[in-house]
Motif scaffolding. Structure first.
Motif, mmCIF file in Angstrom:
data_model
loop_
_atom_site.group_PDB
_atom_site.id
_atom_site.type_symbol
_atom_site.label_atom_id
_atom_site.label_comp_id
_atom_site.label_asym_id
_atom_site.label_seq_id
_atom_site.Cartn_x
_atom_site.Cartn_y
_atom_site.Cartn_z
ATOM 1 N N PHE A 268 47.783 52.164 45.478
ATOM 2 C CA PHE A 268 48.794 51.149 45.779
ATOM 3 C C PHE A 268 49.992 51.278 44.832
ATOM 4 N N ALA A 269 50.464 52.504 44.716
ATOM 5 C CA ALA A 269 51.555 52.803 43.780
ATOM 6 C C ALA A 269 52.828 52.034 44.120
ATOM 7 N N GLY A 270 52.992 51.654 45.375
ATOM 8 C CA GLY A 270 54.191 50.935 45.774
ATOM 9 C C GLY A 270 54.119 49.445 45.526
ATOM 10 N N LEU A 271 52.972 48.964 45.036
ATOM 11 C CA LEU A 271 52.785 47.537 44.778
ATOM 12 C C LEU A 271 52.575 47.302 43.284
ATOM 13 N N GLU A 272 53.111 46.224 42.793
ATOM 14 C CA GLU A 272 52.899 45.865 41.395
ATOM 15 C C GLU A 272 51.677 44.953 41.315
ATOM 16 N N LEU A 273 50.537 45.549 41.010
ATOM 17 C CA LEU A 273 49.293 44.792 40.962
ATOM 18 C C LEU A 273 49.278 43.893 39.730
ATOM 19 N N THR A 274 48.858 42.646 39.918
ATOM 20 C CA THR A 274 48.658 41.737 38.787
ATOM 21 C C THR A 274 47.194 41.804 38.387
ATOM 22 N N TRP A 275 46.924 42.188 37.150
ATOM 23 C CA TRP A 275 45.539 42.335 36.689
ATOM 24 C C TRP A 275 45.097 41.062 35.976
ATOM 25 N N LEU A 276 43.961 40.521 36.409
ATOM 26 C CA LEU A 276 43.472 39.254 35.881
ATOM 27 C C LEU A 276 42.486 39.487 34.743
ATOM 28 N N SER A 277 42.518 38.636 33.751
ATOM 29 C CA SER A 277 41.656 38.792 32.579
ATOM 30 C C SER A 277 40.244 38.296 32.866
ATOM 31 N N THR A 278 39.256 39.126 32.519
ATOM 32 C CA THR A 278 37.843 38.752 32.629
ATOM 33 C C THR A 278 37.144 39.113 31.327
ATOM 34 N N SER A 279 35.862 38.827 31.254
ATOM 35 C CA SER A 279 35.103 39.128 30.039
ATOM 36 C C SER A 279 35.030 40.619 29.758
ATOM 37 N N ALA A 280 35.287 41.435 30.787
ATOM 38 C CA ALA A 280 35.243 42.892 30.615
ATOM 39 C C ALA A 280 36.631 43.489 30.405
ATOM 40 N N GLY A 281 37.636 42.636 30.253
ATOM 41 C CA GLY A 281 38.981 43.138 30.051
ATOM 42 C C GLY A 281 39.897 42.829 31.218
ATOM 43 N N ASP A 282 41.013 43.542 31.282
ATOM 44 C CA ASP A 282 42.034 43.273 32.290
ATOM 45 C C ASP A 282 42.108 44.361 33.357
ATOM 46 N N ASP A 283 40.993 45.031 33.597
ATOM 47 C CA ASP A 283 41.011 46.177 34.505
ATOM 48 C C ASP A 283 40.129 46.010 35.736
ATOM 49 N N MET A 284 39.487 44.879 35.898
ATOM 50 C CA MET A 284 38.431 44.754 36.912
ATOM 51 C C MET A 284 38.872 44.069 38.210
ATOM 52 N N VAL A 285 39.857 43.194 38.127
ATOM 53 C CA VAL A 285 40.256 42.376 39.280
ATOM 54 C C VAL A 285 41.780 42.360 39.373
ATOM 55 N N PHE A 286 42.303 42.627 40.567
ATOM 56 C CA PHE A 286 43.749 42.517 40.730
ATOM 57 C C PHE A 286 44.108 41.476 41.779
ATOM 58 N N LEU A 287 45.360 41.043 41.704
ATOM 59 C CA LEU A 287 45.860 39.998 42.604
ATOM 60 C C LEU A 287 47.168 40.469 43.223
ATOM 61 N N LEU A 288 47.350 40.136 44.500
ATOM 62 C CA LEU A 288 48.595 40.383 45.204
ATOM 63 C C LEU A 288 48.979 39.101 45.944
ATOM 64 N N THR A 289 50.270 38.811 46.005
ATOM 65 C CA THR A 289 50.744 37.630 46.720
ATOM 66 C C THR A 289 51.096 37.995 48.158
ATOM 67 N N ALA A 290 51.143 36.973 49.009
ATOM 68 C CA ALA A 290 51.533 37.191 50.388
ATOM 69 C C ALA A 290 52.949 37.761 50.460
ATOM 70 N N GLU A 291 53.798 37.307 49.549
ATOM 71 C CA GLU A 291 55.183 37.800 49.531
ATOM 72 C C GLU A 291 55.221 39.301 49.250
ATOM 73 N N GLN A 292 54.417 39.747 48.288
ATOM 74 C CA GLN A 292 54.355 41.178 47.980
ATOM 75 C C GLN A 292 53.865 41.974 49.187
ATOM 76 N N LEU A 293 52.817 41.480 49.805
ATOM 77 C CA LEU A 293 52.201 42.201 50.919
ATOM 78 C C LEU A 293 53.121 42.255 52.123
ATOM 79 N N ALA A 294 53.855 41.181 52.354
ATOM 80 C CA ALA A 294 54.767 41.138 53.497
ATOM 81 C C ALA A 294 55.933 42.107 53.329
ATOM 82 N N ALA A 295 56.233 42.420 52.067
ATOM 83 C CA ALA A 295 57.378 43.289 51.787
ATOM 84 C C ALA A 295 57.045 44.769 51.877
ATOM 85 N N GLN A 296 55.759 45.085 52.069
ATOM 86 C CA GLN A 296 55.358 46.489 52.121
ATOM 87 C C GLN A 296 56.051 47.232 53.256
#
Length: 296
Positions: A268-296
């Motif tokens: 997903f190189a064309g999207l700016e993934l937001t990485w969420l913090s968890t107990s294992a660090g900031d690499d396990m879960v990402f978030l995308l907004t509807a606005e980002q997805l609609a702009a693809q």
């Protein structure tokens, strides 16, 4: 080794820890070490409180009790059966779920984010009305989501009829039949044509190279729930591609990808993934907004 060789829980605990360490077991399904796993299995088998080991250390056991514990220890060490399959339960935070070999053992970093209701990306949790959870497995995440968002209805999807049978048992146990609908579907294929405020998923994401190196304990789990294709992103690509038309204007997509961040960023190189913090660090879960997805 016979039941007569053991007198107390202390004896069995010492033996189990040595047995597990000698067998070089992998601990990735709840416990992180041989001692904790041994204590859990012993207390569960004897139907003792799981958080009360100390008072029972020197309790004398009946021969049949010792035999039952030794059987569980041997299955865990000799057959490398995950503890959750031996006890038919798994825990996520304070939530207990029924599990068996039809589903992978629940272990989601998304579960850590649900109690905070995905703040600050969800501005008003009370206004969340519809949630879609893909690849539900045992149904653990939709149950937690239904608790966290009391005004929401959760549609929980899986392609496996076996997994959905387990999920149904858990939904029934938590008496959430009115707020969770289980759907047999290949991702979005049979999902209702409506908009969701939140799409959450912990899909199969293990890449092909890693699949070949999995510990034996993971090979006991349904492989369909683990394998994500050559780069682990096969299903993730489909989920991201279909999310825009399913989200409300201010909706968000939350995706767990485990240790596959480099592959996710490449996919997903064309999207700016937001990485969420968890107990294992900031690499396990990402978030995308509807606005980002609609702009693809």
């Amino acid at each position: 080794m016979t039941p007569n060789d053991f007198t107390t829980i202390r004896d069995l605990l010492r033996y189990a820890v040595t047995r597990f360490n000698t067998a070089k077991l992998f601990f990735g399904h709840g416990s992180s070490n041989a001692f904790d796993e041994a204590a859990y299995l012993i207390l569960h088998t004897l139907q003792l409180p799981l958080d009360k080991l100390e008072p029972f250390y020197d309790a004398r056991l009946l021969p049949e009790e010792t035999a039952a514990v030794l059987k569980v220890i041997e299955r865990r060490a000799g057959e490398r059966v995950p503890a959750a399959y031996l006890t038919n339960e798994a825990w996520l935070g304070d939530y207990r779920f029924y599990v068996d070999e039809r589903v992978i053992v629940p272990r989601s970093f998304i579960a850590e984010l649900i109690p905070d209701r995905f703040s600050p990306w969800v501005n008003d949790p009370e206004s969340v009305e519809n949630i879609l959870e893909l690849c539900t497995g045992s149904g653990c995440l939709p149950i937690m989501l239904a608790d966290a968002f009391p005004n929401a209805h959760v549609d929980a999807v899986d392609i496996s009829t076996d997994a959905l049978a387990v999920a149904q048992r858990n939904v029934d146990d938590y008496e959430m039949q009115d707020c969770i609908t289980l759907i047999e579907s290949d991702l979005y294929a049979k999902v209702p044509k409506k908009k969701y405020d939140l799409i959450v998923t912990n899909p199969p994401y293990v890449n092909a190279s890693s699949m070949g190196k999995l510990p034996q304990e993971y090979l006991r789990e349904p492989q369909i729930a683990l394998a994500g294709g050559e780069d682990g992103m096969d299903l993730v690509r489909k989920i991201v591609a279909g999310a825009a038309e399913r989200l409300t204007e201010n909706g968000i997509l939350v995706v767990e990808i485990g240790n596959e961040r480099p592959f996710a960023e490449a996919a997903f190189a064309g999207l700016e993934l937001t990485w969420l913090s968890t107990s294992a660090g900031d690499d396990m879960v990402f978030l995308l907004t509807a606005e980002q997805l609609a702009a693809q």
